[in-house]
Design a protein around this motif. Structure first.
Motif, short mmCIF file in Angstrom:
data_model
loop_
_atom_site.label_atom_id
_atom_site.label_comp_id
_atom_site.label_asym_id
_atom_site.label_seq_id
_atom_site.Cartn_x
_atom_site.Cartn_y
_atom_site.Cartn_z
N MET A 1 0.82 -1.11 0.07
CA MET A 1 0.01 0.17 -0.30
C MET A 1 1.08 1.20 -0.06
N ASN A 2 0.71 2.22 -0.89
CA ASN A 2 1.35 3.53 -0.98
C ASN A 2 0.30 4.49 -0.55
N LEU A 3 0.70 4.95 0.69
CA LEU A 3 -0.30 6.08 1.24
C LEU A 3 -0.09 7.43 0.93
N GLN A 4 -1.02 8.37 0.41
CA GLN A 4 -0.72 9.63 0.19
C GLN A 4 -1.80 10.40 0.40
N ALA B 1 -5.03 5.80 -0.89
CA ALA B 1 -4.00 4.39 -0.70
C ALA B 1 -3.91 3.65 -2.03
N THR B 2 -2.86 3.68 -2.76
CA THR B 2 -2.84 2.88 -4.03
C THR B 2 -2.14 1.57 -3.48
N VAL B 3 -2.71 0.34 -4.23
CA VAL B 3 -2.56 -0.99 -3.61
C VAL B 3 -2.55 -2.03 -4.76
N GLY B 4 -1.44 -2.89 -4.44
CA GLY B 4 -0.92 -3.89 -5.44
C GLY B 4 -0.38 -4.95 -4.65
N ILE B 5 0.01 -6.21 -5.50
CA ILE B 5 0.79 -7.26 -4.83
C ILE B 5 2.20 -7.21 -5.00
N THR B 6 2.85 -7.91 -3.98
CA THR B 6 4.32 -7.55 -3.80
C THR B 6 5.03 -8.45 -4.78
N ASP B 7 6.28 -7.83 -4.95
CA ASP B 7 7.43 -8.81 -5.66
C ASP B 7 7.33 -10.36 -5.22
N HIS B 8 7.69 -10.48 -3.98
CA HIS B 8 7.39 -11.66 -3.61
C HIS B 8 6.15 -12.30 -3.83
N GLU C 1 -10.46 4.15 -7.92
CA GLU C 1 -10.14 4.05 -9.26
C GLU C 1 -9.48 2.57 -9.54
N VAL C 2 -9.48 1.97 -10.57
CA VAL C 2 -9.08 0.72 -10.76
C VAL C 2 -8.27 0.62 -12.28
N ASN C 3 -7.11 -0.10 -11.96
CA ASN C 3 -6.16 -0.25 -13.10
C ASN C 3 -6.57 -1.20 -14.22
N SER C 4 -7.55 -1.05 -14.81
CA SER C 4 -8.28 -1.74 -15.82
C SER C 4 -7.38 -2.43 -16.88
N ALA C 5 -6.26 -1.71 -17.23
CA ALA C 5 -5.20 -2.03 -18.02
C ALA C 5 -4.74 -3.39 -17.90
N LEU C 6 -4.56 -3.71 -16.38
CA LEU C 6 -4.20 -5.16 -16.07
C LEU C 6 -4.95 -6.15 -16.74
N TRP D 1 0.02 -1.56 -10.27
CA TRP D 1 -1.18 -1.28 -9.20
C TRP D 1 -2.16 -1.63 -9.40
N MET D 2 -3.12 -1.81 -8.51
CA MET D 2 -4.36 -2.57 -8.74
C MET D 2 -5.48 -1.56 -8.46
N ILE D 3 -5.61 -1.04 -7.35
CA ILE D 3 -6.87 -0.32 -6.93
C ILE D 3 -6.26 0.89 -6.16
N LYS D 4 -6.95 2.05 -6.21
CA LYS D 4 -6.91 3.18 -5.28
C LYS D 4 -8.00 3.32 -4.47
N LEU D 5 -7.61 3.43 -3.11
CA LEU D 5 -8.80 3.39 -2.15
C LEU D 5 -8.69 4.87 -1.44
N GLU D 6 -9.95 5.42 -1.22
CA GLU D 6 -10.37 6.26 -0.33
C GLU D 6 -10.42 5.80 1.00
N LEU D 7 -9.29 6.17 2.02
CA LEU D 7 -9.40 5.30 3.11
C LEU D 7 -10.68 5.84 3.98
N ALA D 8 -11.20 4.97 4.89
CA ALA D 8 -12.31 5.23 5.64
C ALA D 8 -11.66 5.45 7.10
N SER D 9 -10.55 5.08 7.20
CA SER D 9 -10.07 5.24 8.92
C SER D 9 -8.47 4.85 8.57
N GLU D 10 -7.60 5.27 9.73
CA GLU D 10 -6.28 5.04 9.69
C GLU D 10 -6.13 3.60 9.45
#
Lengths: 370, 126
Positions: free
Chosen positions: B16-19, B23-30, B78-83, B99-108
């Motif tokens: 998760m990349n929080l700005q 929050a932008t979300v994806g899955i890890t290299d692992h 937002e959804v990365n529909s190109a994937l 990246w897969m989705i962008k979330l507007e966070l509801a809480s910390e």
């Protein structure tokens, strides 16, 4: 927890960065560089597979042919010395114990090769059938004495030829020769395989596996050969619609349902194990048959997914295997359906996580060699 | 294996990349490496409300199906529909372009690992 069995090639797999998994009690690589990459290397050039986990049984003696004819569905009498034959082995009720290949090494001497996951069960079953009559032949369980390497693909023969003085060109599909590889290592060089490509399965003594493996990699890599894991082995066989025990075959699946009528010789004279049940099943009419399906919209079918009619209303069958086909770039499946839904062009749907995704019955194999 | 320091991580191998609140979300290299060749991805519709830990989609490799879990509660912006057309991008650049989705966070967000903790966690899975 029981420890996993390892083939003689374990260290080679580790050195090549193979991702090791538990496959029927064996610690084997599912992939090295990637399923897609390995699959395409086998189709384009050559793939090298460690299949030493497969089981081997020697059947020897004057009644070896008669015993195997009683044990197996195919007609063993039609197999010449130097020839191989694919067959099913059934229970009395007609379900499959396993599918296997026999190699006739002499008039009275056969090598029988069975699936790894069924090895012990198969040998016990064979002994049981053997005890029903006074067959004059011995059975010996030899799985621990063989390493088996499959080199498959359009360049397989060329690569293997660099390791042996036995001429490979005259060996026809489903025939074999006995010779040597890498100098003096005794080998059975069989033009058999599970990929749909030309190629060989090479049987050598267990401890010779690593030397032959390394020699094949050395000879093959400049030509594009890649070591291939179980993942590619599965996608390659699935593109050919070759059955896999536990998917298309099982103890409650008889060979006529599984598309193995071509190796089920109900007209052979002897009363082989399962024959009466299979005759009855044939007389009653097939209830289901295996078809190839391609998806018409997004979604990858998997084993166990329900197959519905085109309208998505009534369940008509079940997926036995499914994947994204690396050669076709298209999701494919094999499924059991009733015969009335089996014609090529028939529209069906597959339930993928709650959505009925349209699919179409297609002719198989999915992949046709160009 | 890469573990970018500016990301937060879950035990289910999402990053998760929080700005600010997004929050932008994806899955890890692992995760992509463990899955192998990714050939299919299903992502949620824009506007969907997710709770932390909810399944928001699916990725499939040739061999296996894996659920995707929301690392925090929020609304899908937002959804990365190109994937969908190029799922293999997840193998190529899991931490950036895929990246897969962008979330507007509801809480910390809570219970996430920093890169050092996640790298240590991955080492225990070997």
């Amino acid at each position: 927890m029981t420890s996993l069995k390892r083939t003689a090639l374990y260290d080679e797999h580790a050195r090549l960065g193979g991702r090791l998994i538990d496959f029927g009690g064996w610690e084997l690589p599912v992939q090295y560089t990637g399923v897609m990459d390995e699959h395409l290397a086998c189709r384009k050039s050559a793939g090298l597979f460690d299949v030493s986990h497969m089981g081997e049984v020697h059947v020897e003696g004057p009644d070896a042919e008669a015993f195997l004819n009683d044990l197996l569905t195919n007609n063993v009498s039609r197999v010449a010395v130097g020839q191989a034959q694919y067959s099913a082995m059934c229970y009395d009720h007609g379900g499959c114990v396993d599918d296997l290949i026999i190699y006739r090494r002499a008039a009275d001497r056969f090598l029988v090769v069975v699936n790894a996951s069924n090895d012990d069960k198969d040998f016990a079953w064979m002994r049981g059938v053997h005890s029903r009559k006074g067959y004059r032949c011995s059975l010996s369980h030899e799985s621990a004495n063989y390493s088996q390497l499959a080199v498959q693909g359009p360049r397989a023969a060329e690569i293997l030829q660099t390791l042996t003085s036995t001429p490979l060109a005259p060996i026809k599909t489903y025939w074999f020769a006995e010779g040597h590889v890498c100098g003096d290592i005794p080998a059975i060089l069989a033009r058999t395989g599970y990929t749909g490509e030309d190629g060989f399965e090479v049987y050598v003594p267990w401890q010779s596996g690593p030397a032959v493996w390394r020699a094949l990699i050395e000879a093959g890599q400049p030509l594009g050969l890649k070591p291939c894991g179980l993942g590619a082995r599965d996608t390659l066989r699935l593109e050919m619609k070759y059955p896999l025990y536990g998917h298309e075959l099982g103890e409650n699946i008889h060979p006529l349902d599984a598309g193995l009528a071509w190796v089920t010789k109900l007209d052979k004279p002897n009363d082989f194990v399962g024959k009466q049940a299979l005759l009855a099943a044939r007389a009653a009419g097939l209830r289901r048959t295996l078809v190839g399906l391609k998806m018409l919209e997004r979604g990858i079918p998997r084993q166990g997914y329900a197959v519905f009619d085109a309208a998505g209303v009534s369940q008509v069958g079940e997926v036995t295997s499914g994947t994204q086909s690396p050669s076709l770039g298209q999701a494919i499946a094999v499924a059991f359906v009733p015969p009335e839904h089996a014609a090529a062009g028939t529209r069906l749907t597959i339930d993928i996580r709650g959505t009925r995704v349209p699919a179409e019955v297609v002719s198989t194999p999915f992949y046709k060699r160009s | 294996m890469r573990f970018p320091a500016h990301l937060k991580y879950t035990k289910d191998h999402e990053w998760m990349n929080l700005q600010g609140k997004v929050a932008t979300v994806g899955i890890t290299d692992h995760a992509q490496s463990a899955l192998g060749d990714i050939v299919y991805v299903d992502l949620p519709k824009v506007g969907r409300e997710l709770k932390a830990g909810d399944t928001f989609g699916v990725v499939e490799s040739i061999k296996a199906v894996s659920d995707l879990y929301a690392p925090a509660a929020g609304k899908v912006l937002e959804v990365n529909s190109a994937l969908t057309a190029d799922p293999a991008q997840i193998n190529r650049e899991p931490h950036a372009g895929a990246w897969m989705i962008k979330l507007e966070l509801a809480s910390e967000p809570a219970g996430l690992m920093d890169s050092a903790a996640y790298e240590a966690y991955c080492a225990t899975l070997k």
